[in-house]
Design an enzyme around this catalytic site. Sequence first.
Site, PDB file in Angstrom:
ATOM      1  CB  CYS A 114      -1.001   0.001   1.150  1.00  0.00           C
ATOM      2  SG  CYS A 114      -0.313   0.141   2.803  1.00  0.00           S
ATOM      3  CB  CYS A 132      -0.002   1.357  -4.089  1.00  0.00           C
ATOM      4  SG  CYS A 132       0.310  -0.224  -4.857  1.00  0.00           S
ATOM      5  CB  CYS A 183       2.879  -2.369  -7.689  1.00  0.00           C
ATOM      6  SG  CYS A 183       3.542  -3.894  -7.050  1.00  0.00           S
TER       7      CYS A 183
END
Length: 141
Positions: free
Chosen positions: A11, A85, A89
């Site tokens: 996150c 997020c 990533c």
Amino acid sequence: MSDKPSVLFVCVHNAGRSQMAAAFLTHIAGDRIEVRSAGSAPADSVNPAVVEAMAEVGIDITAETPKILTPEAVQSSDVCITMGCGDVCPVFPGKRYLDWPLEDPADQTVESIRPIRDAIEHHVRTLLDELPVPAEPAPHG
């Protein structure tokens, strides 16, 4: 090389959702799964209200600290689970990616965090049913 599945929870701040998810998975699966958590912009410390909410279910995360997300952490994980997020990533071929749409517990009270915590526990238990986890050793006695 380990035959244990590895899971990375991500996150933004690594101070709430990903910490709770990692703690639940570690608590439930023990050492049968490698568990990591990280954040794209880690906070200085884990959210105290999150620590309190987890303590209510008997899980102590007071020693945890937010960690920065690295490409190596993603690459060395079998499953990467993101929680709010977005696109930060890194994506590697052959990895399994899941996104759990969970409310951010930042700046919320323990009362507001409880439903988020409970949703995370449900997601973790569902995930555990899907992973190729080694069987629990039989109790001795």
